[in-house]
Write a protein that holds these residues in place. Sequence first.
Motif, PDB file in Angstrom:
ATOM      1  N   TRP A  21       0.945  -1.205  -0.181  1.00 48.67           N
ATOM      2  CA  TRP A  21       0.008   0.023   0.135  1.00 48.67           C
ATOM      3  C   TRP A  21       0.752   1.222  -0.092  1.00 48.67           C
ATOM      4  O   TRP A  21       0.507   2.215  -0.758  1.00 48.67           O
ATOM      5  CB  TRP A  21      -0.826   0.257   1.230  1.00 48.67           C
ATOM      6  CG  TRP A  21      -0.214   0.228   2.469  1.00 48.67           C
ATOM      7  CD1 TRP A  21      -0.180  -0.684   3.570  1.00 48.67           C
ATOM      8  CD2 TRP A  21      -0.122   1.478   3.368  1.00 48.67           C
ATOM      9  NE1 TRP A  21       0.541   0.006   4.544  1.00 48.67           N
ATOM     10  CE2 TRP A  21       0.481   1.240   4.370  1.00 48.67           C
ATOM     11  CE3 TRP A  21      -0.047   2.962   2.634  1.00 48.67           C
ATOM     12  CZ2 TRP A  21       0.749   2.191   5.089  1.00 48.67           C
ATOM     13  CZ3 TRP A  21       0.358   3.962   3.506  1.00 48.67           C
ATOM     14  CH2 TRP A  21       0.921   3.555   4.848  1.00 48.67           C
ATOM     15  N   ARG A  24       1.817   3.093  -3.130  1.00 47.86           N
ATOM     16  CA  ARG A  24       0.357   3.474  -3.982  1.00 47.86           C
ATOM     17  C   ARG A  24      -0.201   4.719  -3.411  1.00 47.86           C
ATOM     18  O   ARG A  24      -1.216   5.271  -3.884  1.00 47.86           O
ATOM     19  CB  ARG A  24      -0.626   2.434  -3.968  1.00 47.86           C
ATOM     20  CG  ARG A  24      -0.172   1.110  -4.775  1.00 47.86           C
ATOM     21  CD  ARG A  24       0.593   1.231  -6.186  1.00 47.86           C
ATOM     22  NE  ARG A  24      -0.253   2.005  -7.077  1.00 47.86           N
ATOM     23  CZ  ARG A  24      -1.199   1.561  -8.042  1.00 47.86           C
ATOM     24  NH1 ARG A  24      -1.262   0.281  -7.678  1.00 47.86           N
ATOM     25  NH2 ARG A  24      -1.715   2.313  -8.772  1.00 47.86           N
ATOM     26  N   VAL A  25       0.387   5.286  -2.388  1.00 43.80           N
ATOM     27  CA  VAL A  25      -0.134   6.455  -1.908  1.00 43.80           C
ATOM     28  C   VAL A  25      -0.337   7.569  -2.664  1.00 43.80           C
ATOM     29  O   VAL A  25      -1.260   8.438  -2.776  1.00 43.80           O
ATOM     30  CB  VAL A  25       0.724   7.048  -0.396  1.00 43.80           C
ATOM     31  CG1 VAL A  25       0.365   8.371  -0.176  1.00 43.80           C
ATOM     32  CG2 VAL A  25       0.553   6.127   0.438  1.00 43.80           C
ATOM     33  N   LEU A  28      -3.636   6.878  -4.613  1.00 46.93           N
ATOM     34  CA  LEU A  28      -4.592   7.285  -3.737  1.00 46.93           C
ATOM     35  C   LEU A  28      -5.017   8.686  -3.540  1.00 46.93           C
ATOM     36  O   LEU A  28      -6.118   8.809  -3.740  1.00 46.93           O
ATOM     37  CB  LEU A  28      -4.360   6.326  -2.214  1.00 46.93           C
ATOM     38  CG  LEU A  28      -4.068   4.822  -2.365  1.00 46.93           C
ATOM     39  CD1 LEU A  28      -3.777   4.734  -0.954  1.00 46.93           C
ATOM     40  CD2 LEU A  28      -5.730   4.467  -2.599  1.00 46.93           C
ATOM     41  N   ARG A  31      -6.753   9.987  -6.600  1.00 48.24           N
ATOM     42  CA  ARG A  31      -8.011   9.576  -6.808  1.00 48.24           C
ATOM     43  C   ARG A  31      -8.910  10.326  -5.865  1.00 48.24           C
ATOM     44  O   ARG A  31      -9.952  10.492  -6.238  1.00 48.24           O
ATOM     45  CB  ARG A  31      -8.132   8.013  -6.741  1.00 48.24           C
ATOM     46  CG  ARG A  31      -9.521   7.447  -7.013  1.00 48.24           C
ATOM     47  CD  ARG A  31      -9.384   6.032  -6.967  1.00 48.24           C
ATOM     48  NE  ARG A  31      -9.452   5.466  -5.417  1.00 48.24           N
ATOM     49  CZ  ARG A  31     -10.449   5.511  -4.709  1.00 48.24           C
ATOM     50  NH1 ARG A  31     -11.731   5.796  -5.088  1.00 48.24           N
ATOM     51  NH2 ARG A  31     -10.401   4.902  -3.490  1.00 48.24           N
ATOM     52  N   LEU A  32      -8.594  10.568  -4.829  1.00 51.41           N
ATOM     53  CA  LEU A  32      -9.562  11.299  -3.800  1.00 51.41           C
ATOM     54  C   LEU A  32      -9.275  12.876  -3.699  1.00 51.41           C
ATOM     55  O   LEU A  32      -9.662  13.455  -3.282  1.00 51.41           O
ATOM     56  CB  LEU A  32      -8.746  10.804  -2.337  1.00 51.41           C
ATOM     57  CG  LEU A  32      -9.295   9.158  -2.204  1.00 51.41           C
ATOM     58  CD1 LEU A  32      -8.778   8.680  -0.514  1.00 51.41           C
ATOM     59  CD2 LEU A  32     -10.611   8.930  -2.195  1.00 51.41           C
ATOM     60  N   LEU A  39      -4.092  14.422   3.893  1.00 50.35           N
ATOM     61  CA  LEU A  39      -3.722  12.994   3.412  1.00 50.35           C
ATOM     62  C   LEU A  39      -2.827  12.530   4.603  1.00 50.35           C
ATOM     63  O   LEU A  39      -3.015  11.374   5.058  1.00 50.35           O
ATOM     64  CB  LEU A  39      -3.004  12.831   2.108  1.00 50.35           C
ATOM     65  CG  LEU A  39      -2.548  11.459   1.700  1.00 50.35           C
ATOM     66  CD1 LEU A  39      -3.511  10.450   1.318  1.00 50.35           C
ATOM     67  CD2 LEU A  39      -1.513  11.605   0.420  1.00 50.35           C
ATOM     68  N   VAL A  84      -8.688  -0.111   1.337  1.00 46.86           N
ATOM     69  CA  VAL A  84      -7.824   0.982   1.092  1.00 46.86           C
ATOM     70  C   VAL A  84      -7.848   1.485  -0.162  1.00 46.86           C
ATOM     71  O   VAL A  84      -8.074   2.892  -0.522  1.00 46.86           O
ATOM     72  CB  VAL A  84      -6.444   0.651   1.553  1.00 46.86           C
ATOM     73  CG1 VAL A  84      -5.534   1.952   1.241  1.00 46.86           C
ATOM     74  CG2 VAL A  84      -6.263   0.329   3.256  1.00 46.86           C
ATOM     75  N   GLY A  85      -8.057   0.795  -1.227  1.00 46.21           N
ATOM     76  CA  GLY A  85      -7.958   1.074  -2.453  1.00 46.21           C
ATOM     77  C   GLY A  85      -9.548   1.463  -2.840  1.00 46.21           C
ATOM     78  O   GLY A  85      -9.545   2.274  -4.012  1.00 46.21           O
ATOM     79  N   LEU A  93     -10.822   6.876   4.193  1.00 49.34           N
ATOM     80  CA  LEU A  93      -9.298   6.276   4.143  1.00 49.34           C
ATOM     81  C   LEU A  93      -8.734   6.368   5.478  1.00 49.34           C
ATOM     82  O   LEU A  93      -8.172   5.441   5.716  1.00 49.34           O
ATOM     83  CB  LEU A  93      -8.376   7.229   3.111  1.00 49.34           C
ATOM     84  CG  LEU A  93      -7.132   6.856   2.799  1.00 49.34           C
ATOM     85  CD1 LEU A  93      -7.061   5.281   2.451  1.00 49.34           C
ATOM     86  CD2 LEU A  93      -6.558   7.842   2.080  1.00 49.34           C
ATOM     87  N   SER A 154      -5.429   0.034 -10.965  1.00 53.39           N
ATOM     88  CA  SER A 154      -6.061   0.825 -10.085  1.00 53.39           C
ATOM     89  C   SER A 154      -5.411   0.243  -8.572  1.00 53.39           C
ATOM     90  O   SER A 154      -5.122  -0.673  -8.505  1.00 53.39           O
ATOM     91  CB  SER A 154      -7.596   0.972 -10.046  1.00 53.39           C
ATOM     92  OG  SER A 154      -8.026  -0.396  -9.637  1.00 53.39           O
ATOM     93  N   PRO A 155      -5.291   1.241  -7.180  1.00 50.72           N
ATOM     94  CA  PRO A 155      -4.994   0.525  -6.121  1.00 50.72           C
ATOM     95  C   PRO A 155      -5.873  -0.592  -5.742  1.00 50.72           C
ATOM     96  O   PRO A 155      -5.529  -1.680  -5.141  1.00 50.72           O
ATOM     97  CB  PRO A 155      -4.949   1.605  -5.311  1.00 50.72           C
ATOM     98  CG  PRO A 155      -4.795   2.981  -6.051  1.00 50.72           C
ATOM     99  CD  PRO A 155      -5.512   2.425  -7.251  1.00 50.72           C
TER     100      PRO A 155
END
Length: 392
Positions: A21, A24-25, A28, A31-32, A39, A84-85, A93, A154-155
Amino acid sequence: MGDRVAVFVVFGINGAVYGSWAPRVPALAERLHAAPGSLGLALLGSSIGMVLAASMSGRFVERFGARTAMVAATLLSCVVLPFVGAASSVLALGFVMFGLGFSVGALDVSMNIGAVGVERRAGRALMPLFHAGFSFGGLIASAAAGLAAAHSWSPFRHFLVAVVVILVALLVVLPGLPRAAPRTEETHAKSRVAPIRRPVLWLLAAIALCSAIAEGASSDWSALLLVTVQHIDQGAAALAFTGFSLTMAVTRLGGAWVQNRFGPARTLAAGAILAGVGLVVAAVVPVAAFAYAGFGLAGAGLAASFPIALSLAGAAGKRDDDSGGEREIAFVTTIAYSGFLAGPPVVGGVAQLTSLSVSFVVVGLLAALIAPAAVAAGRARHREVTAAGNVR
């Protein structure tokens, strides 16, 4: 399959969860549409979950056994990781990261307790080798995360695949995981001295804490140090922590041999000096090659600190029936996790008041403090053993 291999794989699983994970921050955040501040607060949920789980897991393992706790924590990680994804907001999150941190923290404590049991049956130090499993699990998962990102996964999709791999690995090693040792009520009642009242555990916790702060600083700030001080590009700067992680993983493979050959105190002291010198060199020598070498030395020097501290904590809690150590390991782990919580803001605060180079000098000095703490912990444990012998 032997219990050593099984526990080694569980360490790798825990490293793989984190290694999946963390890289992949950026995806994330994109995407958000998350700002860095919000964050950061969301990701703080994982650290809070880890601290809470560490403080609770010792008693759970004491009651149900390390095997049950390892399986339960791994399954919880597999349930939470895809969410999480799939988080739809920064707030969501944060809650999911708390759950993931809780599962990782519980797995961390239970697998270390299981590893101490394997050490006892083997009659020699093995903990650095197990922690090498964690390091290599994280490195492999990080590389896989990079591939997933490069192929525009994608995550959520990436994490689902990671969960499948983790579950398969767990099923393969499940028969080999050590079961709880039989324990009599008499020996269970003997070890009721609270960890907080034992100086040796505070000293071991100090070793783990200093190691955690130094490792966290290297993870979070090494790239920025090279960018601001050495003036190199961000891609090349990121290699500093890669070198740190690789030398730590490789050194852990031989760490058990070193510990068995020279003893835990000497191993800790030598590693502390190596790590302190490496971090200071990286901070003050204005040559990029020395900075990379410094972080490599720091990774090698810190490789055995956390594993040996937990191994000694388990030994300090050993009962007459060869069980015990659950609450002691949980206590040391909880204090260490506070270093991951407090370390980044402390480093940032010192940098704000002085400079990032000065911050790393301070971190290097903290790493060097592991040496006297190791000596003091050995003496404190000797006093406990002597006092117990006099009472008998």
